[in-house]
Design a protein around this motif. Structure first.
Motif, mmCIF file in Angstrom:
data_model
loop_
_atom_site.group_PDB
_atom_site.id
_atom_site.type_symbol
_atom_site.label_atom_id
_atom_site.label_comp_id
_atom_site.label_asym_id
_atom_site.label_seq_id
_atom_site.Cartn_x
_atom_site.Cartn_y
_atom_site.Cartn_z
ATOM 1 N N UNK A 91 -57.955 117.509 29.690
ATOM 2 C CA UNK A 91 -59.115 116.801 29.165
ATOM 3 C C UNK A 91 -58.771 115.310 29.125
ATOM 4 N N UNK A 92 -59.747 114.476 29.530
ATOM 5 C CA UNK A 92 -59.596 113.020 29.573
ATOM 6 C C UNK A 92 -60.696 112.375 28.735
ATOM 7 N N UNK A 93 -60.518 111.094 28.419
ATOM 8 C CA UNK A 93 -61.596 110.324 27.813
ATOM 9 C C UNK A 93 -62.628 110.048 28.917
ATOM 10 N N UNK A 94 -63.911 110.215 28.611
ATOM 11 C CA UNK A 94 -64.956 110.091 29.620
ATOM 12 C C UNK A 94 -65.162 108.658 30.103
ATOM 13 N N UNK A 95 -65.358 107.716 29.196
ATOM 14 C CA UNK A 95 -65.794 106.372 29.587
ATOM 15 C C UNK A 95 -64.830 105.617 30.495
ATOM 16 N N UNK B 91 -75.904 109.483 33.061
ATOM 17 C CA UNK B 91 -74.683 108.789 33.488
ATOM 18 C C UNK B 91 -73.497 109.509 32.869
ATOM 19 N N UNK B 92 -73.195 110.670 33.443
ATOM 20 C CA UNK B 92 -72.197 111.551 32.862
ATOM 21 C C UNK B 92 -71.416 112.257 33.965
ATOM 22 N N UNK B 93 -70.096 112.159 33.888
ATOM 23 C CA UNK B 93 -69.231 112.907 34.797
ATOM 24 C C UNK B 93 -69.012 114.269 34.157
ATOM 25 N N UNK B 94 -69.274 115.340 34.899
ATOM 26 C CA UNK B 94 -69.168 116.686 34.350
ATOM 27 C C UNK B 94 -67.763 117.280 34.488
ATOM 28 N N UNK B 95 -67.110 117.032 35.614
ATOM 29 C CA UNK B 95 -65.817 117.662 35.871
ATOM 30 C C UNK B 95 -65.101 116.903 36.979
ATOM 31 N N UNK B 96 -63.760 116.940 36.968
ATOM 32 C CA UNK B 96 -62.969 116.293 38.011
ATOM 33 C C UNK B 96 -61.866 117.232 38.486
ATOM 34 N N UNK B 97 -61.497 117.082 39.760
ATOM 35 C CA UNK B 97 -60.383 117.812 40.356
ATOM 36 C C UNK B 97 -59.368 116.791 40.853
ATOM 37 N N UNK B 98 -58.105 116.971 40.442
ATOM 38 C CA UNK B 98 -57.021 116.116 40.893
ATOM 39 C C UNK B 98 -56.006 116.972 41.636
ATOM 40 N N UNK B 99 -55.422 116.404 42.701
ATOM 41 C CA UNK B 99 -54.374 117.093 43.453
ATOM 42 C C UNK B 99 -53.056 116.360 43.228
ATOM 43 N N UNK B 100 -52.028 117.116 42.860
ATOM 44 C CA UNK B 100 -50.696 116.532 42.713
ATOM 45 C C UNK B 100 -50.201 116.053 44.073
ATOM 46 N N UNK B 101 -49.424 114.990 44.064
ATOM 47 C CA UNK B 101 -48.963 114.376 45.303
ATOM 48 C C UNK B 101 -47.438 114.380 45.335
ATOM 49 N N UNK B 102 -46.892 114.806 46.469
ATOM 50 C CA UNK B 102 -45.461 114.668 46.715
ATOM 51 C C UNK B 102 -45.279 113.320 47.412
ATOM 52 N N UNK B 103 -44.613 112.375 46.766
ATOM 53 C CA UNK B 103 -44.495 111.015 47.283
ATOM 54 C C UNK B 103 -43.665 110.922 48.563
ATOM 55 N N UNK B 104 -42.969 111.999 48.947
ATOM 56 C CA UNK B 104 -42.146 111.991 50.155
ATOM 57 C C UNK B 104 -42.783 112.761 51.306
ATOM 58 N N UNK B 105 -44.017 113.193 51.149
ATOM 59 C CA UNK B 105 -44.689 114.000 52.169
ATOM 60 C C UNK B 105 -45.991 113.326 52.591
#
Length: 192
Positions: free
Chosen positions: A42-46, A85-99
């Motif tokens: 969970x994140x802060x929306x604004x 003006x509302x974000x409902x949901x977000x998807x983040x992908x983890x990143x391997x910095x060497x790939x």
């Protein structure tokens, strides 16, 4: 520009829990990838809502701090409310910095107003592509790729192979043998 987002793991899942979070000014999200189990956060929306208005937030590597643990992530998807003006949901992908990874990067067109095709030959510039899929290490990912139209002549086309790319960045379509048009100058002078 580097973005840092503060998040916390969320224990309650489901539609009702997500609605309660949104009502409290929070934003439910999920983090997945890098051969690790998906985590609901969970994140802060604004802060996230205003960061979404910046182009670099969509293509850059973000620092997501989950309960004090920093992870490099990439924004993969987000859902907006149809009329609020509302974000409902977000998807983040983890990143391997060497790939190396694939990311769609926007194209910025510059110099069209200074080109001979527009000023002297009466041509119109058509943008065929607005973004391009690139492959690079996360630290080398550009926020955008600039397309210089100042030297284009009427009847000419700029292709993917004509783009100047930053060090370590390759266009995936070119590696597969495709050389798409990016922009073209067409008009009365081109017809002659």
């Amino acid at each position: 520009m580097s973005y840092e987002l503060i998040a916390a793991k969320r224990e309650q899942l489901g539609t009702g829990a997500s609605r309660r979070l949104r009502h409290a000014g929070k934003l439910p999200a999920v983090v997945y990838g890098a051969n690790t189990e998906a985590v609901s956060v969970v994140l802060e929306h604004n802060p996230v809502y205003y960061a979404l208005k910046e182009e670099g937030f969509h293509t850059g590597i973000l620092n997501l701090v989950i309960d004090g643990e920093k992870q490099a992530v990439l924004l993969r998807d987000y859902q907006m409310h149809p009329y609020k003006q509302l974000v409902l949901h977000m998807d983040f992908q983890r990143v391997d910095l060497n790939e190396k990874m694939h990311v769609k990067v926007p194209l910025h067109f510059v110099g069209a107003d200074a080109s001979e095709a527009v000023k002297l030959q009466g041509a119109k510039i058509s943008h065929v592509l607005t973004e391009v899929d690139v492959r690079a290490l996360p630290a080398q990912l550009p926020s955008f790729i600039e397309v210089d139209l100042s030297a284009i002549q009427a009847g000419q086309t700029i292709h993917l192979s004509d783009l100047k790319l930053p060090e370590g960045v390759e266009i995936t379509a070119l590696t597969r043998g495709g050389d798409q048009a990016v922009a073209s100058a067409s008009g009365a002078a081109a017809a002659e």
